[in-house]
Design an enzyme around this catalytic site. Structure first.
Site, PDB file in Angstrom:
ATOM      1  N   CYS A  10     110.974  26.303  85.969  1.00  0.00           N
ATOM      2  CA  CYS A  10     111.098  24.846  86.190  1.00  0.00           C
ATOM      3  C   CYS A  10     112.360  24.623  87.004  1.00  0.00           C
ATOM      4  O   CYS A  10     112.856  25.560  87.646  1.00  0.00           O
ATOM      5  CB  CYS A  10     111.082  24.073  84.866  1.00  0.00           C
ATOM      6  SG  CYS A  10     112.458  24.452  83.763  1.00  0.00           S
ATOM      7  N   ASN A  13     115.729  25.001  83.867  1.00  0.00           N
ATOM      8  CA  ASN A  13     115.580  26.052  82.829  1.00  0.00           C
ATOM      9  C   ASN A  13     116.251  25.644  81.511  1.00  0.00           C
ATOM     10  O   ASN A  13     116.750  26.488  80.775  1.00  0.00           O
ATOM     11  CB  ASN A  13     116.121  27.414  83.327  1.00  0.00           C
ATOM     12  CG  ASN A  13     115.730  28.596  82.432  1.00  0.00           C
ATOM     13  OD1 ASN A  13     116.484  29.549  82.317  1.00  0.00           O
ATOM     14  ND2 ASN A  13     114.590  28.545  81.811  1.00  0.00           N
ATOM     15  N   ARG A  16     111.533  22.430  80.260  1.00  0.00           N
ATOM     16  CA  ARG A  16     110.127  22.853  80.256  1.00  0.00           C
ATOM     17  C   ARG A  16     109.917  24.353  80.183  1.00  0.00           C
ATOM     18  O   ARG A  16     109.113  24.834  79.369  1.00  0.00           O
ATOM     19  CB  ARG A  16     109.418  22.299  81.504  1.00  0.00           C
ATOM     20  CG  ARG A  16     109.301  20.794  81.518  1.00  0.00           C
ATOM     21  CD  ARG A  16     108.967  20.269  82.888  1.00  0.00           C
ATOM     22  NE  ARG A  16     110.066  20.481  83.816  1.00  0.00           N
ATOM     23  CZ  ARG A  16     110.014  20.276  85.118  1.00  0.00           C
ATOM     24  NH1 ARG A  16     108.887  19.851  85.653  1.00  0.00           N
ATOM     25  NH2 ARG A  16     111.067  20.468  85.884  1.00  0.00           N
ATOM     26  N   SER A  17     110.614  25.125  81.044  1.00  0.00           N
ATOM     27  CA  SER A  17     110.304  26.569  81.057  1.00  0.00           C
ATOM     28  C   SER A  17     110.769  27.290  79.788  1.00  0.00           C
ATOM     29  O   SER A  17     110.066  28.198  79.324  1.00  0.00           O
ATOM     30  CB  SER A  17     110.810  27.248  82.332  1.00  0.00           C
ATOM     31  OG  SER A  17     112.197  27.148  82.492  1.00  0.00           O
ATOM     32  N   ASP A 128     108.729  16.457  84.195  1.00  0.00           N
ATOM     33  CA  ASP A 128     110.107  16.698  83.794  1.00  0.00           C
ATOM     34  C   ASP A 128     110.557  15.638  82.778  1.00  0.00           C
ATOM     35  O   ASP A 128     110.597  14.451  83.112  1.00  0.00           O
ATOM     36  CB  ASP A 128     110.959  16.624  85.073  1.00  0.00           C
ATOM     37  CG  ASP A 128     112.392  16.982  84.836  1.00  0.00           C
ATOM     38  OD1 ASP A 128     112.761  17.192  83.662  1.00  0.00           O
ATOM     39  OD2 ASP A 128     113.137  17.051  85.822  1.00  0.00           O
TER      40      ASP A 128
HETATM   41  P1  4NP Z   1     113.757  21.246  83.414  1.00  0.00           P
HETATM   42  O1  4NP Z   1     114.444  19.794  83.329  1.00  0.00           O
HETATM   43  O2  4NP Z   1     113.543  21.544  84.879  1.00  0.00           O
HETATM   44  O3  4NP Z   1     112.470  21.081  82.676  1.00  0.00           O
HETATM   45  O4  4NP Z   1     114.726  22.213  82.750  1.00  0.00           O
HETATM   46  C1  4NP Z   1     115.586  19.461  84.058  1.00  0.00           C
HETATM   47  C2  4NP Z   1     116.838  19.712  83.535  1.00  0.00           C
HETATM   48  C3  4NP Z   1     117.968  19.354  84.234  1.00  0.00           C
HETATM   49  C4  4NP Z   1     117.841  18.756  85.492  1.00  0.00           C
HETATM   50  C5  4NP Z   1     116.582  18.527  86.020  1.00  0.00           C
HETATM   51  C6  4NP Z   1     115.455  18.887  85.299  1.00  0.00           C
HETATM   52  N1  4NP Z   1     118.998  18.359  86.211  1.00  0.00           N
HETATM   53  O5  4NP Z   1     118.850  17.717  87.271  1.00  0.00           O
HETATM   54  O6  4NP Z   1     120.114  18.706  85.838  1.00  0.00           O
END
Ligand code: 4NP
Length: 159
Positions: A10, A13, A16-17, A128
């Site tokens: 994702c 990390n 979701r992942s 997300d």
């Molecule tokens: P993930 O969610 O891709 O499912 O881990 C996110 C976590 C942090 C951020 C974006 C998506 N961020 O922009 O910091």
């Protein structure tokens, strides 16, 4: 049964992942087939490298009996394209980023969109939940829990 090296991807990390990693490992354990799976996760970004999963993801996974608190975020690197046969993107943006990375590397690994592995009409991206509410984390956890159960069961019946 052949060995399956699976890497979930994702953006950060931390949501979701790691949830997908935790649920798939959970169902591999329940089906006594952990010896045939090497399961990991990473992000396309590096903002959260070394960090625990988001506490809302930890809590939502725990509601399903899965502990993801020991996982630590990392960014995907070129060696992952050699180490994993299956690299699975949680959304289409993640898939596009992976396709760009893969274009510069000689590898036999297969890139997939998570939803393409699941027979569920209308399901395209695992959305997300980072900017959302705890209910969004619960919804993603529900989706990933069910899907990972199916992935393991399909694998067992296909082999
Ligand atoms: P993930 O969610 O891709 O499912 O881990 C996110 C976590 C942090 C951020 C974006 C998506 N961020 O922009 O910091």
């Amino acid at each position: 049964m052949t060995m399956n090296n699976i890497l979930f991807i994702c953006l950060g990390n931390i949501c979701r992942s790691p949830l997908a990693e935790g649920f798939l490992r959970h169902y591999a354990e329940l089906n006594h087939c952990t010896d045939f799976f090497n399961i990991d996760s990473a992000g396309t970004g590096n903002w959260h490298s070394g960090k625990s999963p988001d506490r809302r993801a930890i809590r939502a996974a725990a509601e399903h009996g899965v502990d993801i608190s020991a996982l630590r975020a990392r960014q995907i690197s070129s060696v992952d394209f050699d180490r994993f046969q299956h690299i699975i993107a949680l959304d289409r943006e993640n898939l596009t980023d992976l396709q760009h990375l893969k274009a510069n590397i000689s590898t036999d690994c297969r890139l997939s969109l998570f939803s393409d592995l699941i027979d569920k009409p209308g399901f395209i991206d695992v959305l997300d939940p980072w900017y959302g509410s705890y209910a969004d984390f619960q919804a993603v956890s529900q989706q990933l829990d069910r899907a990972c159960k199916v992935l393991i069961e399909n694998h067992l019946t296909d082999d």
